[in-house]
Design an enzyme around this catalytic site. Structure first.
Site, mmCIF file in Angstrom:
data_model
loop_
_atom_site.group_PDB
_atom_site.id
_atom_site.type_symbol
_atom_site.label_atom_id
_atom_site.label_comp_id
_atom_site.label_asym_id
_atom_site.label_seq_id
_atom_site.Cartn_x
_atom_site.Cartn_y
_atom_site.Cartn_z
ATOM 1 N N PRO A 1 84.961 0.488 -62.834
ATOM 2 C CA PRO A 1 84.903 -0.329 -61.606
ATOM 3 C C PRO A 1 84.299 -1.707 -61.835
ATOM 4 O O PRO A 1 84.517 -2.604 -61.025
ATOM 5 C CB PRO A 1 84.020 0.482 -60.654
ATOM 6 C CG PRO A 1 83.587 1.696 -61.367
ATOM 7 C CD PRO A 1 84.081 1.663 -62.772
ATOM 8 N N GLY B 1 84.702 4.524 -68.301
ATOM 9 C CA GLY B 1 83.359 4.794 -67.780
ATOM 10 C C GLY B 1 82.236 4.580 -68.772
ATOM 11 O O GLY B 1 81.253 5.307 -68.751
ATOM 12 N N THR B 2 82.381 3.571 -69.621
ATOM 13 C CA THR B 2 81.267 3.240 -70.517
ATOM 14 C C THR B 2 80.968 1.752 -70.431
ATOM 15 O O THR B 2 81.881 0.931 -70.319
ATOM 16 C CB THR B 2 81.549 3.646 -71.985
ATOM 17 O OG1 THR B 2 80.457 3.197 -72.806
ATOM 18 C CG2 THR B 2 82.852 3.080 -72.513
ATOM 19 N N CYS C 1 61.569 28.254 -81.045
ATOM 20 C CA CYS C 1 62.622 28.976 -81.764
ATOM 21 C C CYS C 1 62.296 30.470 -81.770
ATOM 22 O O CYS C 1 61.199 30.861 -82.187
ATOM 23 C CB CYS C 1 62.713 28.441 -83.190
ATOM 24 S SG CYS C 1 63.931 29.322 -84.187
ATOM 25 N N HIS D 1 77.172 12.107 -79.017
ATOM 26 C CA HIS D 1 75.725 12.065 -78.791
ATOM 27 C C HIS D 1 75.110 13.446 -78.596
ATOM 28 O O HIS D 1 73.980 13.556 -78.147
ATOM 29 C CB HIS D 1 75.413 11.157 -77.590
ATOM 30 C CG HIS D 1 75.716 9.714 -77.856
ATOM 31 N ND1 HIS D 1 75.810 8.754 -76.865
ATOM 32 C CD2 HIS D 1 75.952 9.058 -79.018
ATOM 33 C CE1 HIS D 1 76.088 7.588 -77.409
ATOM 34 N NE2 HIS D 1 76.194 7.743 -78.710
HETATM 35 P P1 OAD Z 1 76.268 3.492 -68.964
HETATM 36 O O1 OAD Z 1 75.411 4.000 -67.858
HETATM 37 O O2 OAD Z 1 75.723 2.437 -69.859
HETATM 38 O O3 OAD Z 1 77.634 2.947 -68.362
HETATM 39 C C1 OAD Z 1 78.335 3.670 -67.400
HETATM 40 C C2 OAD Z 1 79.605 2.894 -67.059
HETATM 41 O O4 OAD Z 1 80.368 3.684 -66.155
HETATM 42 C C3 OAD Z 1 79.361 1.548 -66.362
HETATM 43 O O5 OAD Z 1 80.093 0.530 -67.043
HETATM 44 C C4 OAD Z 1 79.891 1.763 -64.949
HETATM 45 O O6 OAD Z 1 80.486 0.588 -64.397
HETATM 46 C C5 OAD Z 1 80.946 2.839 -65.172
HETATM 47 N N1 OAD Z 1 81.258 3.666 -64.011
HETATM 48 C C6 OAD Z 1 80.477 4.012 -62.958
HETATM 49 N N2 OAD Z 1 81.138 4.809 -62.105
HETATM 50 C C7 OAD Z 1 82.381 4.990 -62.621
HETATM 51 C C8 OAD Z 1 83.541 5.714 -62.200
HETATM 52 N N3 OAD Z 1 83.551 6.420 -61.074
HETATM 53 N N4 OAD Z 1 84.636 5.651 -63.000
HETATM 54 C C9 OAD Z 1 84.647 4.939 -64.141
HETATM 55 N N5 OAD Z 1 83.590 4.246 -64.576
HETATM 56 C C10 OAD Z 1 82.463 4.259 -63.842
HETATM 57 O O7 OAD Z 1 76.723 4.792 -69.800
HETATM 58 P P2 OAD Z 1 77.337 4.874 -71.279
HETATM 59 O O8 OAD Z 1 78.171 3.703 -71.600
HETATM 60 O O9 OAD Z 1 77.932 6.227 -71.394
HETATM 61 O O10 OAD Z 1 73.031 7.855 -74.933
HETATM 62 O O11 OAD Z 1 76.014 4.820 -72.153
HETATM 63 C C11 OAD Z 1 76.091 5.012 -73.537
HETATM 64 C C12 OAD Z 1 74.903 5.807 -74.036
HETATM 65 O O12 OAD Z 1 73.681 5.180 -73.636
HETATM 66 C C13 OAD Z 1 74.810 7.209 -73.472
HETATM 67 O O13 OAD Z 1 75.583 8.144 -74.180
HETATM 68 C C14 OAD Z 1 73.348 7.520 -73.582
HETATM 69 C C15 OAD Z 1 72.745 6.198 -73.178
HETATM 70 O O14 OAD Z 1 71.505 5.916 -73.712
HETATM 71 C C16 OAD Z 1 72.496 9.068 -75.222
HETATM 72 O O15 OAD Z 1 72.229 9.912 -74.385
HETATM 73 C C17 OAD Z 1 72.240 9.317 -76.648
#
Ligand code: OAD
Length: 247
Positions: free
Chosen positions: A216, A189-190, A149, A120
């Site tokens: 978690p 963590g996604t 720029c 991203h």
């Molecule tokens: P999310 O905020 O959707 O998900 C974060 C995940 O991390 C959740 O499932 C939480 O349960 C988990 N989490 C929280 N604390 C944690 C820890 N200590 N250890 C492990 N996991 C933990 O974030 P993403 O899945 O990254 O796009 O979101 C995907 C995309 O949506 C991002 O890249 C962003 C957003 O819009 C852009 O910026 C282009």
């Protein structure tokens, strides 16, 4: 095999030569970077349509840049956590290791990861809206908002994939190739909601890879994972490493 067992995860990894990790905002949560969809998630406080779309930037580049400047300030003030550090060390532990991240915070690189695909983009990179030249800008706070720029005077934009935009095809192609070729994929963590990133574990599983999830809270992927470790990445990853380090 127990589904929620760090020992089983270590046993699977011990056999593996080709390991790929997909990370999301949760890996940086313990560093103090807000996630997007959790309890205090950014998309609970802000509307993505106002801040993270090409239309929002065309409408109000100053507002969009102020938001990214605020996020840059948060990220500049934090450090990689033991989760990032463990993944950086795993480049040496496994014969073939690659990290695919949805994060734009640059913390994996700061922890020392080099074989890294940033799906991203990167919040520290800026892109000229006229000729798409990409450059680094680590100034916090930004010297001028919106920045321009230095070569042509056109607006600079964050080098980040916004909603409605396509991912860089080279980076995405590499991510799919890595996913198709790995023996184990860790998904850390996604929320596994945003595609195409969320498709990568399915690509890996279709080629026979074992899927290990660290999170978690349950996600859409949890039922598909071979092993699901429910906890914090910054605690579980060092624990797996401790088990792997025992000969
Ligand atoms: P999310 O905020 O959707 O998900 C974060 C995940 O991390 C959740 O499932 C939480 O349960 C988990 N989490 C929280 N604390 C944690 C820890 N200590 N250890 C492990 N996991 C933990 O974030 P993403 O899945 O990254 O796009 O979101 C995907 C995309 O949506 C991002 O890249 C962003 C957003 O819009 C852009 O910026 C282009």
């Amino acid at each position: 095999m127990l589904k929620n067992d760090i020992g089983s995860a270590a046993a699977v990894l011990r056999q593996a030569k080709r390991v790929v990790v997909l990370t999301g905002a949760g890996i940086s949560a313990e560093s103090g970077v807000p996630t997007f969809r959790g309890e205090h998630g950014l998309w609970r406080q802000f509307r993505a349509e106002d801040l993270a779309t090409p239309e929002a930037f065309a409408r109000d580049p100053k507002l969009v840049w102020e938001w990214y400047d605020w996020r840059r300030g948060i990220i500049a003030g934090v450090a990689p956590n033991p989760g990032h550090v463990t993944l950086a060390a795993w480049e040496k532990r496994f014969p073939e290791f690659a990290l695919i991240t949805q994060n734009v915070d640059g913390l994996h690189a700061r922890a020392g990861s080099t074989n890294l695909a940033e799906l991203h983009g990167n919040i520290w990179k800026v892109r000229c809206t006229k000729d798409d030249t990409i450059s680094d800008d680590h100034s916090v706070p930004l010297k001028e908002i919106p920045p321009r720029c230095p070569d042509c005077g056109a607006l600079l934009r964050p080098h980040i994939v916004w909603f409605g935009e396509s991912l860089d095809s080279d980076v995405l192609g590499r991510a799919f190739a890595l996913s198709a070729a790995c023996e184990v994929m860790l998904v850390i963590g996604t929320s596994a909601l945003v595609h195409p990133a969320a498709s990568l574990p399915y690509r890996a599983a279709a080629s026979g890879a074992k899927i290990i999830e660290i999170n978690p809270t349950p996600t859409l992927l949890t039922g598909e994972a071979d092993i699901s470790l429910q906890g914090k990445a910054g605690e579980i990853l060092p624990e797996i490493e401790r088990l792997l380090a025992v000969k």
